[in-house]
Enzyme design. Structure first.
Site, PDB file in Angstrom:
ATOM      1  CG  HIS A  63      57.452  53.682  40.955  1.00 19.46           C
ATOM      2  ND1 HIS A  63      58.857  53.754  40.122  1.00 19.46           N
ATOM      3  CD2 HIS A  63      57.005  52.326  40.548  1.00 19.46           C
ATOM      4  CE1 HIS A  63      59.171  52.623  39.753  1.00 19.46           C
ATOM      5  NE2 HIS A  63      58.025  51.618  40.132  1.00 19.46           N
ATOM      6  CG  ASP A 153      61.098  49.182  38.660  1.00 21.34           C
ATOM      7  OD1 ASP A 153      60.969  48.175  37.803  1.00 21.34           O
ATOM      8  OD2 ASP A 153      60.268  50.030  39.155  1.00 21.34           O
ATOM      9  CG  HIS A 180      61.614  46.490  34.871  1.00 22.33           C
ATOM     10  ND1 HIS A 180      60.333  47.175  34.981  1.00 22.33           N
ATOM     11  CD2 HIS A 180      61.770  46.175  33.538  1.00 22.33           C
ATOM     12  CE1 HIS A 180      59.754  47.299  33.886  1.00 22.33           C
ATOM     13  NE2 HIS A 180      60.515  46.685  32.861  1.00 22.33           N
ATOM     14  CG  HIS A 233      57.100  44.580  37.819  1.00 21.07           C
ATOM     15  ND1 HIS A 233      58.040  43.880  36.821  1.00 21.07           N
ATOM     16  CD2 HIS A 233      57.516  45.529  38.015  1.00 21.07           C
ATOM     17  CE1 HIS A 233      58.887  44.778  36.530  1.00 21.07           C
ATOM     18  NE2 HIS A 233      58.598  45.837  37.301  1.00 21.07           N
ATOM     19  CG  ASP A 306      55.315  48.520  39.317  1.00 22.35           C
ATOM     20  OD1 ASP A 306      56.167  49.420  39.607  1.00 22.35           O
ATOM     21  OD2 ASP A 306      55.539  48.168  38.324  1.00 22.35           O
ATOM     22  CG  HIS A 310      52.120  57.711  35.165  1.00 23.40           C
ATOM     23  ND1 HIS A 310      53.214  58.192  35.200  1.00 23.40           N
ATOM     24  CD2 HIS A 310      52.050  56.455  35.125  1.00 23.40           C
ATOM     25  CE1 HIS A 310      53.948  57.443  34.747  1.00 23.40           C
ATOM     26  NE2 HIS A 310      53.508  56.132  34.970  1.00 23.40           N
TER      27      HIS A 310
HETATM   28 ZN   LIG Z   1      59.379  47.733  36.763  1.00 26.20          ZN
HETATM   29 ZN   LIG Z   2      58.163  49.823  38.960  1.00 28.77          ZN
END
Ligand SMILES: [Zn+2]
Ligand SMILES: [Zn+2]
Lengths: 429, 310
Positions: A63, A153, A180, A233, A306, A310
């Site tokens: 991400h 996701d 996901h 994941h 993943d 943040h």
């Molecule tokens: Zn996810």
């Molecule tokens: Zn993810």
């Protein structure tokens, strides 16, 4: 520019190669691989004795928060974090703000990534409009725009009917569908694994059934439609068991696991440290063990981070209120070396495969190999090099790693992207 | 022993000796609270802030009185979570209060772990006044203090905790405290209100109220919050009372001097009948009285530990 990487242990799982050899990079391509390659005029020589020379790593699940949350990660900062971890290709998840749910957006982001990212940053698109789970996106159009996969996701494609349509549509378009797996009716408002720990800490649990019941559903639809689905994941033993069985039965399913899920358990949540809050959550000891076994025996195909940056204001709050997710690009290699190779779970060629050739193959990108003529995406790693991973070390814009202040072993020392030397002596150039 | 913790986050984190130490300190403060002049100058000049992010009348009043009887200045803030949503984080709120030279923060919060987080973020003492479903340590302590003053040594006592174990911080603090001091704890609840992994707390488990009462030296009956936590589990209050309400008839089969506790606020006719609540076995008001003394002990011990560490 030409580079001659000498005397490294070259591991190229795609060609079944594991031997001490020299590697010559020239004009962005791998020009030669073999014993005692003479140094061409003007080539820079790199002594790789004691090092492992591998295809540049491929992370099929990151991400990078662009567009919308450039305050916590940009294409530049995220791709620098990738480089530092030995990655030369990444697949960006489309849960941005707004979501990447049209061919135009996918095309735009692809162009932006081409300019701003220092690694190959590939685009994926949403399965449903706005990732709302109701209306399919233009999946064929996304493919034509250059997306490598579709996924909602962050959310599961929960509705069975929509999921089935999405699977058919992506199969028809020849685009990978990544799910996901989480039944939010089961996980509800949970913030960590449901277990003795969640009871002790007084927090709402996310039962493991929320994941594996969805994995079971996805497998059944993949079986029924003879279509390919990729499970993101994987965090629990039951999911591993289901995938193993499905693969044996010939179902077209692939899957990935993240380093935190094969390293940490929900015990790590004991201090309410929000850097241990991610979705799916950290689970039990036996899940960690099961994921390791599944990575070793081929049930799980790839390691994917993943990577989920943040900012402090999203993480330095009550555990209940904190955002899900941890960064992982910079630590995945070391954690994998420490947990998988050094603990005897699997050997070097398998690790390199999990980090490079396997995800490259799933995504269908020209990466993950040291074949002559292939793009010169190469990572030279020192399996013994150590680093104290402090907050100051972090290259990502966000520092939400559960591995802060860990002593890491196994580091990328040289990284080449399309023949350009972007990491040298373990430092970003 | 020496008390050297500036914070009280939960009974899980204390040793048996530390719990005994608080209970012993409570004894001396209990004497203060029963005198006609109920105030000592012990902490004169100290400032205590009650930060209540979740409404509570009684716990807040109890802490306020405890602090005042130690001669502290007291500030009570009821912070609606709506204003928190406007952007100020929990840590910012606490640091702002601390910046006014406040010595002790007493924190009630709906999110488990909030006091633990604050204890790391501020230099002030942090006392957990209840965090989510996690712990309510001063309630656990006052329950143990009450038990001890009624029945003597806690070691070997059989104590049953009855009701919504899953969503109860009082249950968790009681389980930790009582098991550390050597009591035999039984938890009794409808199956859906028994949390995952409860067996690992070293307690006996039953879903049968009569079994929980039989042979018990004491029962601690938890408050049911049907609207909030138990709607799916137990839709009907009358049904709950029929199966899990403590009544005089049920107590007939118990030890005649069984101690009946309730952390309050009580729902008469749901968790127990009025005859039981007001009957000779009930120590409910004694618990409330002891609560002030326990909280004086905790405010005092943490404040002096902080002083010593400076
Ligand atoms: Zn996810
Ligand atoms: Zn993810």
């Amino acid at each position: 520019m030409k580079y001659l990487i000498k005397n490294g242990r070259c591991i190229d799982p795609a060609n079944n190669l594991d031997a001490v050899a020299d590697l010559l990079l020239s004009d962005g391509k791998i020009e030669n691989i073999g014993k005692k390659i003479p140094s061409p005029k003007g080539a820079q020589t790199i002594d790789a004795q004691g090092m492992i020379v591998a295809p540049g790593f491929v992370d099929m699940h990151v991400h990078l928060r662009t567009p919308g949350r450039e305050d916590v990660e940009t294409l530049e900062s995220g791709s620098r974090a990738a480089l530092k971890g030995g990655y030369t290709s990444v697949l960006m998840m489309p849960n941005t703000d707004p979501a990447v749910d049209t061919p135009e957006m996918a095309r735009g982001l692809k162009e932006q990534a081409h300019k701003e990212s220092v690694v190959h940053a590939y685009v994926s698109g949403a399965v449903t409009k706005g990732r709302q789970g109701a209306q399919l996106t233009d999946i064929a159009g996304l493919k034509a725009a250059g997306a490598l996969a579709v996924t909602d996701d962050g959310c599961c494609v929960a509705d069975d009917g929509i999921f089935r349509k999405a699977l058919r549509e992506s199969a028809r378009a020849g685009l990978l569908l990544i799910d996901h797996c989480e039944d939010s009716k089961i996980s509800g408002k949970g913030v960590m694994n449901e277990s003795f720990m969640s009871t002790k800490l007084g927090m709402r649990g996310m039962p493991r059934q929320a994941e594996y019941e969805m994995v079971r559903r996805d497998i059944e639809y993949a079986r029924g439609l003879d279509a390919l689905v990729h499970i993101a994941h994987v965090s629990c033993k039951e999911s591993c068991d289901l995938i193993r069985k499905a693969k044996k039965a010939g179902v077209r399913v692939t899957a990935e696991a993240a380093p935190h899920h094969f390293t940490l358990t929900d015990e790590a949540c004991a201090n309410y440290d929000t850097r241990t809050k991610m979705n799916p959550p950290l689970r039990a000891d036996y899940d960690v063990k099961a994921i390791k076994e599944a990575l070793a025996d081929g049930t799980l195909d790839a390691i994917a981070t993943d990577h989920a940056p943040h900012g402090l204001h999203d993480k330095y709050v009550e555990f209940d209120a904190a955002s899900f997710g941890v960064i992982g690009l910079e630590t995945a290699l070391s954690i994998s070396v420490m947990e998988l190779v050094n603990k005897g779970v699997l050997d070097w060629p398998r690790l390199i495969e999990l980090l490079s050739s396997a995800p490259a193959k799933i995504l269908g990108i020209p990466a993950g190999t040291l074949s002559k003529g292939a793009p010169a995406d190469v990572t030279v790693l020192d399996p013994k090099a150590e680093l104290l991973y402090t907050a100051e070390e972090v290259a990502s814009r966000s520092k939400n790693s559960p591995f802060i202040d860990w002593k890491l072993t196994g580091l990328a020392m040289e990284v080449f992207v399309s023949g350009k030397r972007l990491v040298s002596g373990g430092q970003l150039v | 022993m020496n008390w050297n913790r500036k914070d009280l986050i939960g009974l899980e984190y204390l040793s048996a000796a530390e719990i005994e130490h608080i209970l012993a300190a409570t004894d001396s403060f209990k004497q203060v609270t029963t005198r006609s002049i109920k105030k000592v100058p012990t902490l004169r000049g100290k400032t205590v802030a009650n930060l209540f992010f979740e409404p509570s009348t009684r716990t807040s009043a109890s802490f306020e009185l405890a602090a005042k009887r130690l001669s502290c200045d007291v500030l009570t803030l009821n912070i609606a979570t709506s204003s928190v949503k406007k952007g100020e984080t929990l840590v910012d709120t606490a640091r702002n209060i601390e910046a006014m030279e406040v010595d002790t923060l007493i924190v009630r919060h709906g999110a488990a772990g909030a006091p633990a987080m604050l204890s790391r973020a501020v230099k002030a003492c942090v006392i957990n006044a209840g965090d989510g479903w996690h712990e309510h340590p001063t309630q656990g302590l006052l329950d143990m203090y009450t038990l001890r003053s009624r029945l003597g040594d806690i070691k070997g006592l059989r104590v049953s905790i009855i009701g919504d174990i899953a969503h109860s911080r009082v249950a968790r603090s009681n389980i930790w405290g009582l098991t550390k001091l050597g009591a035999q704890v039984t938890v009794c609840a409808p199956p859906v209100l028994l949390p995952v992994g409860i067996e690992k707390f070293g307690v006996k488990i039953t879903t049968d109220l009569d079994e929980a009462i039989a042979g018990a030296d004491a029962i601690n009956v938890l408050r049911m919050q049907f609207e909030r936590d138990c709607a799916q589990a137990f839709p009907s209050r009358t049904e709950y009372f029929r199966k899990y309400g403590v009544t005089q008839e049920r107590l007939q089969k118990a030890k005649h001097d069984i101690v009946v506790m309730h952390p309050g606020p009580m729902n008469r006719g749901i968790e127990m009948s009025s005859e039981v609540a007001d009957g000779p076995n009930s120590v409910i008001l004694e618990q409330v009285t002891n609560g002030v003394a326990v909280r004086m002990a905790v405010i005092y011990l943490t404040a002096t530990a902080k002083e010593a560490s400076l």
